[in-house]
Design an enzyme around this catalytic site. Structure first.
Site, PDB file in Angstrom:
ATOM      1  N   ILE A  67       0.834  -1.192   0.000  1.00  0.00           N
ATOM      2  CA  ILE A  67       0.000   0.000   0.000  1.00  0.00           C
ATOM      3  C   ILE A  67       0.872   1.246   0.000  1.00  0.00           C
ATOM      4  O   ILE A  67       1.704   1.446   0.878  1.00  0.00           O
ATOM      5  CB  ILE A  67      -0.948   0.015   1.221  1.00  0.00           C
ATOM      6  CG1 ILE A  67      -1.760  -1.284   1.292  1.00  0.00           C
ATOM      7  CG2 ILE A  67      -1.876   1.224   1.139  1.00  0.00           C
ATOM      8  CD1 ILE A  67      -2.619  -1.553   0.080  1.00  0.00           C
ATOM      9  N   LYS A  68       0.662   2.066  -0.997  1.00  0.00           N
ATOM     10  CA  LYS A  68       1.430   3.294  -1.195  1.00  0.00           C
ATOM     11  C   LYS A  68       0.579   4.470  -0.716  1.00  0.00           C
ATOM     12  O   LYS A  68      -0.529   4.686  -1.221  1.00  0.00           O
ATOM     13  CB  LYS A  68       1.764   3.411  -2.687  1.00  0.00           C
ATOM     14  CG  LYS A  68       2.741   4.482  -3.065  1.00  0.00           C
ATOM     15  CD  LYS A  68       3.001   4.388  -4.569  1.00  0.00           C
ATOM     16  CE  LYS A  68       3.952   5.476  -5.047  1.00  0.00           C
ATOM     17  NZ  LYS A  68       4.118   5.439  -6.517  1.00  0.00           N
TER      18      LYS A  68
END
Length: 221
Positions: free
Chosen positions: A83-84
Site C-alpha cells: 500500500i502506497k
C-alpha cells in the site's frame, strides 16, 4: 539493491520481467491514467504478468477511508500488494495501523528529511523521495538522500529508501551512490540502463570476428 518498474503498461511489464532482475512494480493514479483501464483490471493484469511486490497508491485523504481503500486493495493479493500512501497526518496514521498487520507500506511523495523521519517512526517499509521533482523545485535531492540514509542508519530504522521520479540514468546512478536502497524507474529508463554505444560496437565486432573465424576454419578444411 532492489529495482522496481514504475509503470502500469502490461507490455512493458512483460518485457521487463522477462529479464528476471526486477523486484516489483510501483504505480500511482497518474500512471494508471496512462494505462486507460480501471484500477482493478490493471491490478489483476500486473499481478498476472509480474513477480514480487505491486505497490498501489490510495487516493483517499482521510484515515478511515484510507484504511477501507487499503483493505480493498489487499483483497487482490494480500501477500503481493503493497500500500502506497502519501505522507500526510492521516496517511502516517494509516501506515502505522497497517504495520500492525504486517502489510507492506510505501510512504510516498516525500520531499524532505523530516517526512522521511516521520515515515520511519510510523514503521513504513519504504519511502519514495521524488528526485527529479525535488531538483525542479530547487531542492538538493542528493543531499536529502544522504541525510536520510545517515539518519536511518544512526537510529537503526528498518525503513528503506525507494527513490522515484527520475529524468535520466545519471540521476538514478547519483541517487544510488548517495545511499538509496532501491529505485523505481520507467521502462524507458530501464532500457537506457543497458544501452551504451561502446557495448553495441563491441558486440558488432564480436559478430564480425565470429564470422571471420568460421570462414577461416572452412578454408583450412
Amino acid at each position: 539493491m532492489d529495482l522496481f518498474l514504475d509503470t502500469a503498461d502490461i507490455e512493458q511489464i512483460k518485457q521487463g520481467f522477462n529479464i528476471g532482475i526486477l523486484k516489483g512494480v510501483t504505480t500511482n493514479p497518474s500512471i494508471l491514467l496512462k494505462a486507460g483501464k480501471s484500477r482493478s483490471d490493471t491490478i489483476k493484469a500486473i499481478l498476472e504478468n509480474s513477480n514480487g511486490l505491486l505497490f498501489v497508491q490510495t487516493v483517499s485523504d482521510k484515515y478511515r477511508d484510507i484504511m477501507i481503500e487499503a483493505n480493498e486493495l489487499l483483497s487482490f493479493d494480500s501477500k503481493r500488494i503493497g500500500i502506497k500512501i502519501p505522507v500526510t497526518p492521516d496517511g502516517i496514521k494509516a501506515i502505522q495501523e497497517l504495520k500492525k498487520s504486517s502489510v507492506k507500506t510505501l510512504a510516498t511523495a516525500v520531499f524532505s528529511t523530516s517526512q522521511a523521519i516521520i515515515s520511519a517512526i510510523a514503521g513504513a517499509d519504504y519511502i519514495a523521495p521524488y528526485i527529479n521533482r525535488m531538483e525542479q523545485n530547487g531542492i538538493d535531492a542528493i543531499e536529502v538522500i544522504k541525510e536520510i540514509r545517515n539518519i536511518y542508519e544512526m537510529n537503526c530504522f528498518e525503513t528503506k529508501i525507494l527513490a522515484a521520479s527520475f529524468r535520466n540514468v545519471e540521476q538514478v546512478i547519483r541517487t544510488i551512490k548517495a545511499g538509496a536502497h532501491s529505485v523505481t524507474i520507467s521502462y524507458e529508463l530501464f532500457c537506457d540502463m543497458f544501452n551504451n554505444y561502446l557495448t553495441d560496437k563491441s558486440i558488432k565486432k564480436f559478430a564480425e570476428d565470429w564470422v571471420a573465424l568460421n570462414e577461416k576454419i572452412k578454408i583450412k578444411q
